[in-house]
Design an enzyme around this catalytic site. Structure first.
Site, PDB file in Angstrom:
ATOM      1  N   ALA A  78      -6.008  -2.698   3.894  1.00  5.89           N
ATOM      2  CA  ALA A  78      -7.459  -2.523   3.795  1.00  5.89           C
ATOM      3  C   ALA A  78      -7.954  -2.981   2.434  1.00  5.89           C
ATOM      4  O   ALA A  78      -7.189  -3.089   1.475  1.00  5.89           O
ATOM      5  CB  ALA A  78      -7.833  -1.055   4.008  1.00  5.89           C
ATOM      6  N   TYR A  79      -9.240  -3.224   2.372  1.00  6.41           N
ATOM      7  CA  TYR A  79      -9.943  -3.425   1.103  1.00  6.41           C
ATOM      8  C   TYR A  79     -10.334  -2.038   0.625  1.00  6.41           C
ATOM      9  O   TYR A  79     -11.153  -1.366   1.259  1.00  6.41           O
ATOM     10  CB  TYR A  79     -11.168  -4.300   1.328  1.00  6.41           C
ATOM     11  CG  TYR A  79     -11.976  -4.608   0.081  1.00  6.41           C
ATOM     12  CD1 TYR A  79     -11.975  -5.884  -0.472  1.00  6.41           C
ATOM     13  CD2 TYR A  79     -12.756  -3.639  -0.532  1.00  6.41           C
ATOM     14  CE1 TYR A  79     -12.723  -6.173  -1.609  1.00  6.41           C
ATOM     15  CE2 TYR A  79     -13.494  -3.914  -1.666  1.00  6.41           C
ATOM     16  CZ  TYR A  79     -13.480  -5.183  -2.195  1.00  6.41           C
ATOM     17  OH  TYR A  79     -14.216  -5.466  -3.321  1.00  6.41           O
ATOM     18  N   TYR A  89     -17.972   0.441   1.262  1.00  2.00           N
ATOM     19  CA  TYR A  89     -16.598   0.706   1.706  1.00  2.00           C
ATOM     20  C   TYR A  89     -16.588   1.571   2.959  1.00  2.00           C
ATOM     21  O   TYR A  89     -15.938   1.241   3.964  1.00  2.00           O
ATOM     22  CB  TYR A  89     -15.808   1.384   0.587  1.00  2.00           C
ATOM     23  CG  TYR A  89     -14.482   1.943   1.035  1.00  2.00           C
ATOM     24  CD1 TYR A  89     -13.423   1.104   1.360  1.00  2.00           C
ATOM     25  CD2 TYR A  89     -14.295   3.326   1.163  1.00  2.00           C
ATOM     26  CE1 TYR A  89     -12.197   1.624   1.792  1.00  2.00           C
ATOM     27  CE2 TYR A  89     -13.085   3.850   1.589  1.00  2.00           C
ATOM     28  CZ  TYR A  89     -12.046   2.993   1.908  1.00  2.00           C
ATOM     29  OH  TYR A  89     -10.843   3.508   2.337  1.00  2.00           O
ATOM     30  N   ASP A 112      -2.838 -12.145   6.096  1.00  2.00           N
ATOM     31  CA  ASP A 112      -3.981 -11.977   5.193  1.00  2.00           C
ATOM     32  C   ASP A 112      -5.190 -11.642   6.060  1.00  2.00           C
ATOM     33  O   ASP A 112      -5.666 -12.483   6.825  1.00  2.00           O
ATOM     34  CB  ASP A 112      -4.215 -13.262   4.400  1.00  2.00           C
ATOM     35  CG  ASP A 112      -5.317 -13.121   3.359  1.00  2.00           C
ATOM     36  OD1 ASP A 112      -6.096 -12.151   3.443  1.00  2.00           O
ATOM     37  OD2 ASP A 112      -5.393 -13.983   2.466  1.00  2.00           O
ATOM     38  N   LEU A 113      -5.682 -10.416   5.940  1.00  2.08           N
ATOM     39  CA  LEU A 113      -6.769  -9.987   6.812  1.00  2.08           C
ATOM     40  C   LEU A 113      -8.056 -10.778   6.579  1.00  2.08           C
ATOM     41  O   LEU A 113      -8.926 -10.801   7.454  1.00  2.08           O
ATOM     42  CB  LEU A 113      -7.048  -8.493   6.622  1.00  2.08           C
ATOM     43  CG  LEU A 113      -5.928  -7.528   7.012  1.00  2.08           C
ATOM     44  CD1 LEU A 113      -6.452  -6.103   7.059  1.00  2.08           C
ATOM     45  CD2 LEU A 113      -5.298  -7.897   8.349  1.00  2.08           C
ATOM     46  N   LYS A 173     -15.328   0.508   6.769  1.00  2.00           N
ATOM     47  CA  LYS A 173     -14.253   1.216   7.480  1.00  2.00           C
ATOM     48  C   LYS A 173     -14.750   1.766   8.820  1.00  2.00           C
ATOM     49  O   LYS A 173     -14.005   1.769   9.804  1.00  2.00           O
ATOM     50  CB  LYS A 173     -13.696   2.344   6.600  1.00  2.00           C
ATOM     51  CG  LYS A 173     -12.924   1.858   5.383  1.00  2.00           C
ATOM     52  CD  LYS A 173     -11.665   1.085   5.757  1.00  2.00           C
ATOM     53  CE  LYS A 173     -10.591   2.001   6.322  1.00  2.00           C
ATOM     54  NZ  LYS A 173      -9.342   1.250   6.638  1.00  2.00           N
ATOM     55  N   GLY A 175       0.801  -1.216   0.000  1.00  2.00           N
ATOM     56  CA  GLY A 175       0.000   0.000   0.000  1.00  2.00           C
ATOM     57  C   GLY A 175       0.836   1.268   0.000  1.00  2.00           C
ATOM     58  O   GLY A 175       2.042   1.255   0.276  1.00  2.00           O
ATOM     59  N   GLN A 176       0.183   2.389  -0.292  1.00  2.00           N
ATOM     60  CA  GLN A 176       0.885   3.670  -0.368  1.00  2.00           C
ATOM     61  C   GLN A 176       1.463   4.085   0.983  1.00  2.00           C
ATOM     62  O   GLN A 176       2.596   4.577   1.053  1.00  2.00           O
ATOM     63  CB  GLN A 176      -0.074   4.760  -0.858  1.00  2.00           C
ATOM     64  CG  GLN A 176      -0.579   4.574  -2.275  1.00  2.00           C
ATOM     65  CD  GLN A 176      -1.352   5.786  -2.741  1.00  2.00           C
ATOM     66  OE1 GLN A 176      -0.786   6.833  -3.048  1.00  2.00           O
ATOM     67  NE2 GLN A 176      -2.685   5.671  -2.757  1.00  2.00           N
TER      68      GLN A 176
END
Length: 300
Positions: A61-62, A126, A37-38, A130, A10-11
């Site tokens: 995250a997804y 989404y 692996d979440l 979250k 991820g960023q």
């Protein structure tokens, strides 16, 4: 201080790895699939324990916002249950967790910047996943910082800045939504803020809770695009005209908040850290991307 960050590709994870290399007394370790692996809770505690963290940064995250509308079970498995497993693993090890959340927990109807005490009302799967993640993380680990951020871009991964530069290389004009407002936020700045906050959290000097962490200043998407491309042109990179369109002219499966501006005043007061103006941070990222840093940086 050893920070273990979830979400290796991820960023924020990539930005933290880079920032950690330049920070004295800090080691950043990123872990991801298949070790962690979440969507597979049995992998989480073992992977985090093996990394021996002083602080866990929950960044995985997804994030496929539109796809989540068709995969709600997976979105909640990763963003809620998986995030809770990360926070619980940190708690079992006796260490704090810093969890990344999103502006999408709000419905976007407020006419000013959102503060942490504003009512949440996500308009998408989404955003709902979250928000559920925030609640599970707070319940699983009393030593937590939940950082809501927005409009994230960087030299890494897929993001709006890289997409605009790529499109400008092939088009004379790009249509961009003009009626959604927010705070463009560099993942490089997020990483700097996390390191700053982590040091204080490690010393027990801050209060657990929810904080907003976003770039300073606001923009709509088309204004953000213009600044990216104008900066690129000055630096000898691709440029295209930006044409304003309305959200209704660019339909998406998931509903976006029209206003996702976040006030980061609480974070600034608690940690003594302010993000640079978003224009300054954008220029720094565009400069790196045009220089080919990292390699194949414009792939998005």
């Amino acid at each position: 201080m050893r920070l273990v960050v979830t979400g290796r590709d991820g960023q924020v994870a990539a930005s933290l790895l880079e920032a950690g290399q330049a920070a004295a007394g800090v080691e950043v370790i990123a872990i991801g699939r298949p070790q962690l692996d979440l969507a597979r809770p049995d992998t989480v505690i073992e992977a985090i324990a093996a990394a021996k963290p002083d602080i866990v940064v929950s960044a995985a995250a997804y994030t496929a916002v539109d796809q989540a509308e068709d995969e709600p079970d997976l979105a909640f498995a990763v963003n809620a249950a998986g995030a809770g497993q990360v926070a619980q693993a940190a708690s079992r090890l006796g260490v704090p967790v810093i969890h990344l959340s999103t502006d999408y927990v709000f419905d976007g109807t407020k006419d000013a910047a959102y503060v942490e005490t504003d009512a949440t009302a996500p308009r998408s799967v989404y955003g709902a996943s979250k928000l559920a993640g925030e609640q599970v993380v707070a319940a699983a680990n009393p030593r937590h910082l939940i950082l809501r951020t927005a409009w994230v871009y960087s030299p890494f991964g897929k993001n709006f800045v890289k997409t605009m530069l790529r499109l400008a290389a092939d088009r004379d004009e790009i249509a961009v939504v003009a009626d959604q407002w927010g705070n463009p936020t560099s993942a490089l700045d997020i990483a700097d803020a996390i390191l700053h906050a982590a040091a204080q959290l490690h010393e027990g000097a801050v209060t657990s809770g929810i904080y907003h962490l976003a770039g300073t200043g606001e923009a709509n998407w088309s204004g953000f695009a213009r600044h990216i491309l104008d900066t690129s042109r000055v630096l000898g990179g691709p440029w295209a005209r930006v044409r304003d369109i309305a959200t209704m002219d660019y339909p998406t499966k998931a509903r976006r908040p029209a206003n996702s501006r976040l006030s980061s005043a609480k974070f600034a007061a608690a940690f003594g850290w302010n993000a640079p103006d978003w224009r300054q941070s954008t220029e720094a990222v565009v400069r790196r991307l045009l220089a080919g840093e990292p390699k194949q940086a414009l792939t998005a």
